[in-house]
Write a protein that holds these residues in place. Structure first.
Motif, mmCIF file in Angstrom:
data_model
loop_
_atom_site.group_PDB
_atom_site.id
_atom_site.type_symbol
_atom_site.label_atom_id
_atom_site.label_comp_id
_atom_site.label_asym_id
_atom_site.label_seq_id
_atom_site.Cartn_x
_atom_site.Cartn_y
_atom_site.Cartn_z
ATOM 1 N N ASP A 265 0.494 -1.317 -0.243
ATOM 2 C CA ASP A 265 -0.215 -0.042 0.222
ATOM 3 C C ASP A 265 1.044 1.317 -0.096
ATOM 4 O O ASP A 265 1.887 1.438 0.622
ATOM 5 C CB ASP A 265 -0.996 -0.008 1.047
ATOM 6 C CG ASP A 265 -1.597 1.240 1.706
ATOM 7 O OD1 ASP A 265 -2.795 1.564 -0.088
ATOM 8 O OD2 ASP A 265 -2.313 2.158 2.212
ATOM 9 N N LEU A 266 0.926 2.476 -1.448
ATOM 10 C CA LEU A 266 1.115 3.578 -1.045
ATOM 11 C C LEU A 266 0.132 4.595 -0.922
ATOM 12 O O LEU A 266 -1.134 4.402 -1.835
ATOM 13 C CB LEU A 266 2.175 3.743 -2.026
ATOM 14 C CG LEU A 266 3.343 3.063 -2.290
ATOM 15 C CD1 LEU A 266 3.691 2.998 -3.853
ATOM 16 C CD2 LEU A 266 4.529 3.266 -1.269
ATOM 17 N N SER A 267 0.371 5.206 0.235
ATOM 18 C CA SER A 267 -0.571 6.479 0.744
ATOM 19 C C SER A 267 0.088 8.005 1.051
ATOM 20 O O SER A 267 0.863 7.487 1.309
ATOM 21 C CB SER A 267 -2.334 6.732 1.207
ATOM 22 O OG SER A 267 -1.634 6.129 2.326
ATOM 23 N N ASP A 268 -0.450 9.096 0.951
ATOM 24 C CA ASP A 268 -0.173 9.859 1.697
ATOM 25 C C ASP A 268 0.385 9.836 3.275
ATOM 26 O O ASP A 268 1.680 10.537 3.512
ATOM 27 C CB ASP A 268 -0.753 11.224 1.554
ATOM 28 C CG ASP A 268 -1.629 11.514 -0.017
ATOM 29 O OD1 ASP A 268 -0.345 11.072 -0.849
ATOM 30 O OD2 ASP A 268 -2.217 12.237 -0.320
ATOM 31 N N ASP A 269 -0.720 8.667 3.498
ATOM 32 C CA ASP A 269 -0.479 8.082 5.151
ATOM 33 C C ASP A 269 0.595 7.787 5.946
ATOM 34 O O ASP A 269 0.789 7.151 7.049
ATOM 35 C CB ASP A 269 -1.417 9.142 6.012
ATOM 36 C CG ASP A 269 -2.941 8.119 6.001
ATOM 37 O OD1 ASP A 269 -2.101 7.352 4.677
ATOM 38 O OD2 ASP A 269 -3.571 8.413 6.596
ATOM 39 N N ALA A 270 0.743 7.014 4.972
ATOM 40 C CA ALA A 270 1.003 5.325 5.211
ATOM 41 C C ALA A 270 2.104 5.298 3.923
ATOM 42 O O ALA A 270 1.696 5.252 2.742
ATOM 43 C CB ALA A 270 -0.286 4.034 5.250
ATOM 44 N N VAL A 271 2.686 3.628 4.004
ATOM 45 C CA VAL A 271 3.547 3.163 3.405
ATOM 46 C C VAL A 271 3.877 1.498 3.670
ATOM 47 O O VAL A 271 4.092 1.246 5.113
ATOM 48 C CB VAL A 271 4.905 3.558 3.159
ATOM 49 C CG1 VAL A 271 5.453 2.753 1.516
ATOM 50 C CG2 VAL A 271 5.031 5.003 2.124
ATOM 51 N N GLU A 272 3.097 0.652 3.397
ATOM 52 C CA GLU A 272 3.168 -1.048 3.824
ATOM 53 C C GLU A 272 3.648 -1.392 2.631
ATOM 54 O O GLU A 272 4.144 -1.237 1.673
ATOM 55 C CB GLU A 272 2.009 -1.294 3.778
ATOM 56 C CG GLU A 272 0.488 -0.968 4.658
ATOM 57 C CD GLU A 272 -0.246 -1.283 5.307
ATOM 58 O OE1 GLU A 272 -0.438 -2.092 4.263
ATOM 59 O OE2 GLU A 272 -1.281 -0.788 5.497
ATOM 60 N N PHE A 273 5.235 -2.659 3.382
ATOM 61 C CA PHE A 273 6.041 -3.613 2.625
ATOM 62 C C PHE A 273 6.315 -4.126 2.247
ATOM 63 O O PHE A 273 6.749 -4.242 4.508
ATOM 64 C CB PHE A 273 6.999 -2.101 1.473
ATOM 65 C CG PHE A 273 7.784 -1.552 2.290
ATOM 66 C CD1 PHE A 273 9.161 -2.472 2.935
ATOM 67 C CD2 PHE A 273 7.948 -0.604 3.065
ATOM 68 C CE1 PHE A 273 9.945 -1.382 4.044
ATOM 69 C CE2 PHE A 273 8.400 0.241 4.235
ATOM 70 C CZ PHE A 273 9.656 -0.339 4.713
ATOM 71 N N ARG A 274 6.761 -5.051 2.470
ATOM 72 C CA ARG A 274 7.612 -6.936 2.526
ATOM 73 C C ARG A 274 9.063 -6.320 1.714
ATOM 74 O O ARG A 274 9.098 -5.968 0.746
ATOM 75 C CB ARG A 274 6.859 -7.630 2.322
ATOM 76 C CG ARG A 274 5.236 -7.979 3.464
ATOM 77 C CD ARG A 274 4.746 -9.237 2.876
ATOM 78 N NE ARG A 274 4.395 -8.602 1.676
ATOM 79 C CZ ARG A 274 4.181 -9.507 0.015
ATOM 80 N NH1 ARG A 274 4.602 -10.612 0.341
ATOM 81 N NH2 ARG A 274 3.828 -9.213 -1.380
ATOM 82 N N VAL A 275 9.984 -6.553 2.521
ATOM 83 C CA VAL A 275 11.120 -7.222 2.797
ATOM 84 C C VAL A 275 11.836 -8.231 2.820
ATOM 85 O O VAL A 275 11.412 -9.130 3.608
ATOM 86 C CB VAL A 275 12.107 -5.933 3.037
ATOM 87 C CG1 VAL A 275 13.965 -6.460 2.575
ATOM 88 C CG2 VAL A 275 11.738 -4.429 3.119
ATOM 89 N N TRP A 276 12.071 -9.191 1.664
ATOM 90 C CA TRP A 276 13.050 -10.086 1.793
ATOM 91 C C TRP A 276 14.602 -10.066 1.955
ATOM 92 O O TRP A 276 15.011 -9.627 0.542
ATOM 93 C CB TRP A 276 12.244 -11.571 0.606
ATOM 94 C CG TRP A 276 11.001 -12.085 0.979
ATOM 95 C CD1 TRP A 276 10.248 -11.049 1.477
ATOM 96 C CD2 TRP A 276 10.110 -12.692 -0.028
ATOM 97 N NE1 TRP A 276 9.048 -11.343 1.420
ATOM 98 C CE2 TRP A 276 9.237 -12.901 0.708
ATOM 99 C CE3 TRP A 276 11.057 -13.674 -1.045
ATOM 100 C CZ2 TRP A 276 8.221 -13.829 0.047
ATOM 101 C CZ3 TRP A 276 9.646 -15.172 -1.144
ATOM 102 C CH2 TRP A 276 8.382 -14.725 -0.931
ATOM 103 N N VAL A 277 15.356 -10.734 2.225
ATOM 104 C CA VAL A 277 16.962 -10.280 2.034
ATOM 105 C C VAL A 277 17.166 -12.105 1.759
ATOM 106 O O VAL A 277 16.762 -13.179 2.442
ATOM 107 C CB VAL A 277 17.610 -9.648 3.075
ATOM 108 C CG1 VAL A 277 19.031 -10.079 3.347
ATOM 109 C CG2 VAL A 277 16.333 -8.774 4.422
#
Length: 424
Positions: A265-277
């Motif tokens: 999710d990308l919006s003005d008040d939030a960024v939700e992301f997953r990172v795989w290393v």
């Protein structure tokens, strides 16, 4: 000269304490000083002295086929949640009467590896030449490379082998074309494009990312169940391997390891992301993390993850700079679940006011111990005049006395291309 009475060891000790840009200028003092930075002992001495210097973020602003290059230390230790940072300006590139391909041009690509930036390609005034070019933003030195003529689209990537200390350019053909892929090692005598085999037909979806001697890029294929493919190219041994992510993603340098970012999710008040290393390429084992960053309109425009630094913080950045409007970089600490916002100032001093957004490319220095010399100091081999002979402060001059001549010819399989061929 007075330097004749100074022991060479003392000269080396003094010069090793200076910035790389100063050492490059002092090459003109004498033949002895010119050859000193290329000596292995001096390189080791310089890297030892400069190991305490912080790794940096490199900002490259693209405008009308000219790039302005800045850098700033990665680590900002003040505890404030909102800071102002003024990066150091290095140069505008290329010099007069030369232009880098526009990023909308299907032939454009760029890459960063161990202190050098690669562009494919660049226009020159001489017969409207089109050439790849490598530049060192710290010294202003650059070198054009042999042009490889292609009938159809191809993709170009830049990597560095930290063991052999060699830079290489990889050029991959479009999947509907013949599998005539090529690779070239920079700085070698008789530099020319060599054939290389790849078992998978791919259309590339990202620029290359070089970490610990492995070049990664994202591709698309119809030959496997998973259409997205991460290409892993070993720069030293020139071998391909492939990873299959669950969907489209972005590739980042995560503290010297490959990181794969999925945005939820990308919006003005939030960024939700997953990172795989990536932990083990042989077993294809990943460490997986999920993050949510929230704030009261803290993200004024689209932001994306650009990498992670040795403090464990994940760096996000805006994509474009517009005159008169703030440009932000964000440091997110997963451990403390905190966000630090840095306003990057000073770009406007080197650009005319314009309401048009300018693309900003950000390169994160590798933070692994394997690349420590590239983190903290410019690899002195990139200033070897056999590699980077030209300067942004001097006009481009084609070298007629090269060991190779640039000409059209056919290879053993009857394929036609343009490149440098050793004179006979």
């Amino acid at each position: 000269m007075i330097t004749d009475s100074i022991p060479i060891d003392l000269i080396a000790e003094i010069l090793s304490r200076l910035p790389a840009k100063s050492i490059a200028r002092f090459r003109s003092v004498s033949k002895q000083w010119a050859s000193l930075p290329d000596h292995p002992h001096f390189k080791d001495l310089f890297l030892t002295k400069s190991s305490s210097s912080p790794p940096r973020l490199i900002f490259a602003i693209e405008e009308k086929c000219i790039w302005s290059i800045f850098s700033s230390p990665q680590h900002h230790l003040k505890a404030s949640s909102s800071l102002v940072v003024t990066p150091e300006f290095h140069m505008k590139f290329p010099p007069d009467n030369m232009w880098i391909f526009d990023r909308d041009d299907r032939r454009f690509s760029c890459g960063y590896a161990s202190g050098l930036i690669y562009f494919h390609g660049l226009y020159t005034m001489k017969k409207n030449d089109k050439v790849p070019v490598v530049c060192n933003p710290n010294t202003g030195r650059y070198e054009t490379l042999p042009w490889l003529s292609r009938y159809r689209k191809s993709y170009s990537f830049f990597g560095f082998d930290p063991v052999g200390k060699q830079y290489k350019v990889l050029q991959m053909t479009y999947p509907c074309c013949s599998q005539d892929h090529r690779i070239m090692t920079l700085g070698t005598r008789g530099m020319r494009w060599r054939k290389i085999d790849c078992s998978l037909r791919l259309e590339h979806l990202s620029d290359g990312l070089c970490i610990n001697g492995v070049l990664y890029y994202l591709g698309h294929t119809c030959e496997k169940k998973s259409s997205s493919v991460i290409v892993c190219f070993d720069v030293r041994y020139e071998k391909f391997r492939f990873l299959y992510p669950e969907s489209f993603c972005e590739l980042i340098n995560y503290n010297g390891r490959l990181g794969v970012v999925y945005y939820d999710d990308l919006s003005d008040d939030a960024v939700e992301f997953r990172v795989w290393v990536l932990e083990d390429v042989d077993k294809q084992e990943w460490s997986k993390y999920a993050y949510t960053m929230r704030g009261d309109n803290i993200f004024p425009r689209y932001v994306s993850v650009v990498g992670a630094i040795s403090t464990g913080e994940i760096v996000l950045s805006m994509a474009d700079y517009t005159s008169g409007q703030p440009f932000y970089v964000y440091y997110f600490s997963p451990e403390g679940n905190t966000i630090r916002r840095f306003e990057i100032q000073g770009f406007g001093e080197y650009h005319e006011a314009s309401s048009n957004p300018r693309r900003v490319h950000i390169f994160v220095d590798d933070c692994s111990s394997f690349y420590s010399f590239a983190d903290h100091a410019e690899d002195l081999s990139v200033k070897d005049p056999t590699l980077l002979k030209s300067s942004i402060y001097a006009p481009y001059v084609y070298n007629e006395e090269s060991e190779e001549s640039e000409e059209e010819y056919y290879d053993d399989d009857g394929r036609h291309f343009l490149g440098k061929k050793k004179r006979v």
